[in-house]
Design an enzyme around this catalytic site. Structure first.
Site, short mmCIF file in Angstrom:
data_model
loop_
_atom_site.label_atom_id
_atom_site.label_comp_id
_atom_site.label_asym_id
_atom_site.label_seq_id
_atom_site.Cartn_x
_atom_site.Cartn_y
_atom_site.Cartn_z
N GLY A 14 1.01 -1.34 0.30
CA GLY A 14 0.29 -0.04 -0.14
C GLY A 14 0.12 1.34 0.09
N TYR A 151 -13.24 -4.98 9.13
CA TYR A 151 -12.38 -4.03 9.30
C TYR A 151 -11.99 -4.23 11.24
CZ TYR A 151 -9.24 -0.04 9.91
OH TYR A 151 -8.01 0.49 9.13
N1 LIG Z 1 -7.24 6.46 8.01
C1 LIG Z 1 -7.60 6.31 8.97
O1 LIG Z 1 -7.98 6.96 9.72
C2 LIG Z 1 -6.47 5.50 10.00
C3 LIG Z 1 -7.02 4.62 10.89
C4 LIG Z 1 -6.38 3.47 12.05
C5 LIG Z 1 -5.73 2.79 10.49
N2 LIG Z 1 -5.43 3.00 9.29
C6 LIG Z 1 -4.43 2.15 8.77
O2 LIG Z 1 -3.40 2.48 8.26
C7 LIG Z 1 -3.21 2.06 6.93
C8 LIG Z 1 -2.81 3.39 6.13
O3 LIG Z 1 -4.26 3.33 5.50
P1 LIG Z 1 -4.51 4.68 4.50
O4 LIG Z 1 -5.53 5.57 5.21
O5 LIG Z 1 -3.20 5.52 4.47
O6 LIG Z 1 -4.95 4.34 3.53
P2 LIG Z 1 -4.99 4.51 1.87
O7 LIG Z 1 -5.26 5.82 1.86
O8 LIG Z 1 -6.98 4.13 2.21
O9 LIG Z 1 -4.45 3.50 1.07
C9 LIG Z 1 -4.94 1.92 0.97
C10 LIG Z 1 -3.58 1.38 0.24
O10 LIG Z 1 -4.00 0.10 0.46
C11 LIG Z 1 -4.20 -0.36 -0.93
N3 LIG Z 1 -4.76 -1.17 -1.49
C12 LIG Z 1 -6.38 -1.34 -0.91
N4 LIG Z 1 -6.92 -3.19 -1.31
C13 LIG Z 1 -5.73 -3.55 -1.97
C14 LIG Z 1 -5.60 -4.54 -2.53
N5 LIG Z 1 -7.35 -5.43 -2.63
N6 LIG Z 1 -4.57 -4.67 -3.22
C15 LIG Z 1 -3.64 -4.92 -3.45
N7 LIG Z 1 -3.52 -3.50 -2.06
C16 LIG Z 1 -4.45 -2.59 -2.24
C17 LIG Z 1 -3.95 1.00 -1.85
O11 LIG Z 1 -3.95 0.48 -3.25
P3 LIG Z 1 -4.02 1.61 -4.33
O12 LIG Z 1 -4.11 3.22 -3.85
O13 LIG Z 1 -3.49 1.18 -5.46
O14 LIG Z 1 -5.69 1.43 -4.57
C18 LIG Z 1 -3.76 1.44 -1.39
O15 LIG Z 1 -2.53 1.73 -1.69
C19 LIG Z 1 -3.76 1.29 6.70
O16 LIG Z 1 -3.65 0.02 7.40
C20 LIG Z 1 -4.95 1.77 7.74
O17 LIG Z 1 -6.22 0.50 8.09
C21 LIG Z 1 -5.77 3.96 8.74
#
Ligand SMILES: NC(=O)c1ccc[n+]([C@@H]2O[C@H](COP(=O)([O-])OP(=O)(O)OC[C@H]3O[C@@H](n4cnc5c(N)ncnc54)[C@H](OP(=O)(O)O)[C@@H]3O)[C@@H](O)[C@H]2O)c1
Length: 242
Positions: A14, A151
């Site tokens: 990701g 989730y």
């Molecule tokens: N955002 C929050 O508030 C938050 C809070 C707590 C924890 N987290 C955790 O922090 C981490 C990063 O979050 P974020 O918000 O920065 O994420 P994000 O911007 O939503 O990006 C999700 C990433 O996962 C990739 N992805 C999704 N489905 C996939 C699949 N089937 N196969 C391969 N790659 C896939 C996407 O690729 P593409 O870009 O190519 O689609 C993207 O790089 C995650 O583990 C999330 O659960 C986030």
């Protein structure tokens, strides 16, 4: 303090995510050899490649695709210093309406892929130790999240897996830790209703959302040689009480 990351080989899933891209850029600037995976964000991937990283696009929900990637990656690099399981997705619904496919897909990407990819790349992590594994987890995995049982269960499972791998791999000099980045504005949270955003802010002692840049800096520190003795931990940016 100068972080020692020079010449470290890092793989982050990701890499095109909000957090992932901040980490990739910073790690490249620190002199690391950085590889990342993504699904469909080709434009962001190209920008990261121009910055000096290398990206691979495949579906983490598909174990055959992970197999093919692992074979190719093991031919490409001799060892891996840092593996970061950052890719994740949501498919929110209350229990009455959640489709089995929504449950399965979230579990495959958020929980099964970190298990499977770790298993496949373990030989690379063992080749030059100490090495490190990080998982990106969530408050949902500890306290639950209404409307997101899939989730929350995936992240709770990931926390348990992180702590278990720390116990299993510690004697082999692989450190395994989790980071909960807290609530960040990203594609994952883009559809969260305003009212819930407001409530999150009200409940936060600092009255702020998390900054992906700061989380990336923290991950850089954990990845560096400055961190040598911490394993089995969950680090929270979450400023709300649990
Ligand atoms: N955002 C929050 O508030 C938050 C809070 C707590 C924890 N987290 C955790 O922090 C981490 C990063 O979050 P974020 O918000 O920065 O994420 P994000 O911007 O939503 O990006 C999700 C990433 O996962 C990739 N992805 C999704 N489905 C996939 C699949 N089937 N196969 C391969 N790659 C896939 C996407 O690729 P593409 O870009 O190519 O689609 C993207 O790089 C995650 O583990 C999330 O659960 C986030």
């Amino acid at each position: 303090m100068e972080l020692s990351l020079k010449d470290k080989t890092i793989l982050i899933t990701g890499g095109t995510s909000q957090l992932g891209r901040a980490f990739v850029r910073k790690a490249v600037r620190q002199g690391a050899r950085v590889f990342f995976t993504y699904l469909k964000a080709a434009k962001t991937a190209q920008e990261l490649e121009r910055a000096g990283a290398q990206g691979f696009s495949f579906d983490l929900a598909d174990v055959k695709a992970i197999d093919a990637f692992a074979v190719m990656f093991k031919e490409k690099v001799e060892f891996l210093d840092i593996l970061i399981h950052n890719a994740a997705l949501t498919a929110d619904s209350f229990i009455e309406k959640m489709l089995e496919s929504e449950w399965d897909n979230v579990m495959r990407v958020n929980l099964k892929a970190p298990f499977y990819l770790t298993q496949k790349l373990l030989p690379l992590l063992l080749r030059k130790t100490p090495s490190k594994i990080f998982t990106l987890v969530s408050r949902a995995g500890l306290s639950g999240l209404a409307g997101a049982a899939n989730y929350a269960a995936s992240k709770g499972g990931l926390i348990a897996m992180t702590k278990t791998l720390a116990k299993e791999l510690g004697r082999k000099k692989i450190l395994v830790n989790a980071v909960n980045p807290g609530f960040m504005r990203s594609s994952m949270t883009a559809n969260v209703p305003e009212e819930i955003l407001r409530r999150n802010l009200e409940e936060s002692p600092l009255k702020t959302f998390s900054d992906p840049d700061e989380v990336a800096d923290f991950l850089l520190f954990l990845s560096s040689d400055q961190m040598r003795q911490v394993t089995g931990q969950v680090f929270h940016f979450e400023s709300r009480p649990f």
